[in-house]
Design a protein around this motif. Sequence first.
Motif, PDB file in Angstrom:
ATOM      1  N   LEU A 210       0.809  -1.218   0.000  1.00  0.00           N
ATOM      2  CA  LEU A 210       0.000   0.000   0.000  1.00  0.00           C
ATOM      3  C   LEU A 210       0.845   1.273   0.000  1.00  0.00           C
ATOM      4  N   GLU A 211       2.135   1.144   0.190  1.00  0.00           N
ATOM      5  CA  GLU A 211       2.994   2.330   0.208  1.00  0.00           C
ATOM      6  C   GLU A 211       2.921   3.123  -1.103  1.00  0.00           C
ATOM      7  N   PRO A 212       2.944   2.481  -2.275  1.00  0.00           N
ATOM      8  CA  PRO A 212       2.807   3.259  -3.517  1.00  0.00           C
ATOM      9  C   PRO A 212       1.446   3.965  -3.625  1.00  0.00           C
ATOM     10  N   VAL A 213       0.409   3.341  -3.082  1.00  0.00           N
ATOM     11  CA  VAL A 213      -0.920   3.963  -3.100  1.00  0.00           C
ATOM     12  C   VAL A 213      -0.903   5.228  -2.253  1.00  0.00           C
ATOM     13  N   LEU A 214      -0.358   5.122  -1.060  1.00  0.00           N
ATOM     14  CA  LEU A 214      -0.299   6.275  -0.161  1.00  0.00           C
ATOM     15  C   LEU A 214       0.599   7.370  -0.732  1.00  0.00           C
ATOM     16  N   PHE A 215       1.682   6.979  -1.368  1.00  0.00           N
ATOM     17  CA  PHE A 215       2.570   7.951  -2.001  1.00  0.00           C
ATOM     18  C   PHE A 215       1.822   8.701  -3.108  1.00  0.00           C
ATOM     19  N   ALA A 216       1.074   7.976  -3.917  1.00  0.00           N
ATOM     20  CA  ALA A 216       0.301   8.600  -5.001  1.00  0.00           C
ATOM     21  C   ALA A 216      -0.768   9.534  -4.428  1.00  0.00           C
ATOM     22  N   ILE A 217      -1.413   9.129  -3.353  1.00  0.00           N
ATOM     23  CA  ILE A 217      -2.431   9.980  -2.725  1.00  0.00           C
ATOM     24  C   ILE A 217      -1.791  11.260  -2.204  1.00  0.00           C
ATOM     25  N   ARG A 218      -0.638  11.144  -1.541  1.00  0.00           N
ATOM     26  CA  ARG A 218       0.053  12.332  -1.024  1.00  0.00           C
ATOM     27  C   ARG A 218       0.420  13.287  -2.161  1.00  0.00           C
ATOM     28  N   ARG A 219       0.889  12.729  -3.275  1.00  0.00           N
ATOM     29  CA  ARG A 219       1.238  13.586  -4.411  1.00  0.00           C
ATOM     30  C   ARG A 219       0.003  14.289  -4.962  1.00  0.00           C
ATOM     31  N   LEU A 220      -1.113  13.583  -5.062  1.00  0.00           N
ATOM     32  CA  LEU A 220      -2.355  14.211  -5.517  1.00  0.00           C
ATOM     33  C   LEU A 220      -2.791  15.305  -4.552  1.00  0.00           C
ATOM     34  N   GLU A 221      -2.715  15.015  -3.263  1.00  0.00           N
ATOM     35  CA  GLU A 221      -3.084  16.017  -2.259  1.00  0.00           C
ATOM     36  C   GLU A 221      -2.215  17.262  -2.401  1.00  0.00           C
ATOM     37  N   ASP A 222      -0.920  17.065  -2.605  1.00  0.00           N
ATOM     38  CA  ASP A 222      -0.008  18.206  -2.734  1.00  0.00           C
ATOM     39  C   ASP A 222      -0.386  19.105  -3.904  1.00  0.00           C
ATOM     40  N   VAL A 223      -0.651  18.511  -5.064  1.00  0.00           N
ATOM     41  CA  VAL A 223      -0.970  19.326  -6.235  1.00  0.00           C
ATOM     42  C   VAL A 223      -2.335  19.997  -6.070  1.00  0.00           C
ATOM     43  N   VAL A 224      -3.296  19.296  -5.492  1.00  0.00           N
ATOM     44  CA  VAL A 224      -4.629  19.869  -5.283  1.00  0.00           C
ATOM     45  C   VAL A 224      -4.556  21.010  -4.265  1.00  0.00           C
ATOM     46  N   GLU A 225      -3.811  20.806  -3.190  1.00  0.00           N
ATOM     47  CA  GLU A 225      -3.669  21.865  -2.185  1.00  0.00           C
ATOM     48  C   GLU A 225      -2.943  23.080  -2.753  1.00  0.00           C
ATOM     49  N   ARG A 226      -1.934  22.839  -3.586  1.00  0.00           N
ATOM     50  CA  ARG A 226      -1.195  23.954  -4.200  1.00  0.00           C
ATOM     51  C   ARG A 226      -2.120  24.764  -5.102  1.00  0.00           C
ATOM     52  N   GLU A 227      -2.905  24.081  -5.938  1.00  0.00           N
ATOM     53  CA  GLU A 227      -3.831  24.788  -6.820  1.00  0.00           C
ATOM     54  C   GLU A 227      -4.863  25.564  -6.000  1.00  0.00           C
ATOM     55  N   THR A 228      -5.408  24.939  -4.983  1.00  0.00           N
ATOM     56  CA  THR A 228      -6.403  25.605  -4.145  1.00  0.00           C
ATOM     57  C   THR A 228      -5.817  26.859  -3.507  1.00  0.00           C
ATOM     58  N   ARG A 229      -4.616  26.731  -2.953  1.00  0.00           N
ATOM     59  CA  ARG A 229      -3.969  27.878  -2.301  1.00  0.00           C
ATOM     60  C   ARG A 229      -3.737  29.004  -3.301  1.00  0.00           C
ATOM     61  N   LEU A 230      -3.211  28.679  -4.477  1.00  0.00           N
ATOM     62  CA  LEU A 230      -2.959  29.711  -5.488  1.00  0.00           C
ATOM     63  C   LEU A 230      -4.246  30.412  -5.911  1.00  0.00           C
ATOM     64  N   LEU A 231      -5.300  29.643  -6.117  1.00  0.00           N
ATOM     65  CA  LEU A 231      -6.579  30.231  -6.521  1.00  0.00           C
ATOM     66  C   LEU A 231      -7.134  31.149  -5.438  1.00  0.00           C
ATOM     67  N   LEU A 232      -7.112  30.689  -4.196  1.00  0.00           N
ATOM     68  CA  LEU A 232      -7.685  31.476  -3.104  1.00  0.00           C
ATOM     69  C   LEU A 232      -6.855  32.715  -2.782  1.00  0.00           C
ATOM     70  N   GLU A 233      -5.554  32.657  -3.069  1.00  0.00           N
ATOM     71  CA  GLU A 233      -4.689  33.813  -2.831  1.00  0.00           C
ATOM     72  C   GLU A 233      -4.652  34.760  -4.027  1.00  0.00           C
ATOM     73  N   GLY A 234      -5.331  34.395  -5.113  1.00  0.00           N
ATOM     74  CA  GLY A 234      -5.352  35.245  -6.293  1.00  0.00           C
ATOM     75  C   GLY A 234      -4.050  35.211  -7.073  1.00  0.00           C
ATOM     76  N   GLN A 235      -3.266  34.176  -6.884  1.00  0.00           N
ATOM     77  CA  GLN A 235      -1.993  34.027  -7.586  1.00  0.00           C
ATOM     78  C   GLN A 235      -2.232  33.512  -9.006  1.00  0.00           C
ATOM     79  N   THR A 236      -1.223  33.623  -9.827  1.00  0.00           N
ATOM     80  CA  THR A 236      -1.284  33.074 -11.177  1.00  0.00           C
ATOM     81  C   THR A 236      -1.185  31.557 -11.096  1.00  0.00           C
ATOM     82  N   VAL A 237      -2.075  30.877 -11.794  1.00  0.00           N
ATOM     83  CA  VAL A 237      -2.102  29.416 -11.794  1.00  0.00           C
ATOM     84  C   VAL A 237      -1.806  28.936 -13.209  1.00  0.00           C
ATOM     85  N   ASP A 238      -0.783  28.118 -13.340  1.00  0.00           N
ATOM     86  CA  ASP A 238      -0.470  27.508 -14.632  1.00  0.00           C
ATOM     87  C   ASP A 238      -1.350  26.272 -14.755  1.00  0.00           C
TER      88      ASP A 238
END
Length: 138
Positions: free
Chosen positions: A20-48
């Motif tokens: 299950l370690e690869p599953v958890l690693f993949a989930i963490r990576r998805l969480e990171d990108v989703v959280e980054r996008e959310t933060r950029l959007l809410l802060e009014g930053q430029t989102v690529d």
Amino acid sequence: MEIEIMINDQNHSDVSEPALEPVLFAIRRLEDVVERETRLLLEGQTVDLADINAHKSRGLRDFNKAMGKAVKTVDTPALKALQPVLDGLRQKLDRNCDAIKLHLRAVTELAGIIRDALETQEADGTYTASQVRNGLGA
């Protein structure tokens, strides 16, 4: 076979089931990108968006691949132990969806303001000096 998944406030997991370690690693990576996008959007930053979407697609592909392997090698109770982690991802995706909706509403409103300003300018017959010089006026 017993699995233990412990989640702390950093959203890291201790897994006694190596499959299950690869599953958890993949989930963490998805969480990171989703959280980054959310933060950029809410802060009014430029989102690529192309970059974010590429990372999301890669993360989803990695998650599906890891889950496919895990389903073949791990028993059902161990897979069910992933539920709290998946629920956490779902909450982050819901927050991300709300941020995207907010961003789209703002873009739509801004486009409406610009459209209204252009229509007003055309309707009242006023032209700038450069428009008259370039033959775009009267």
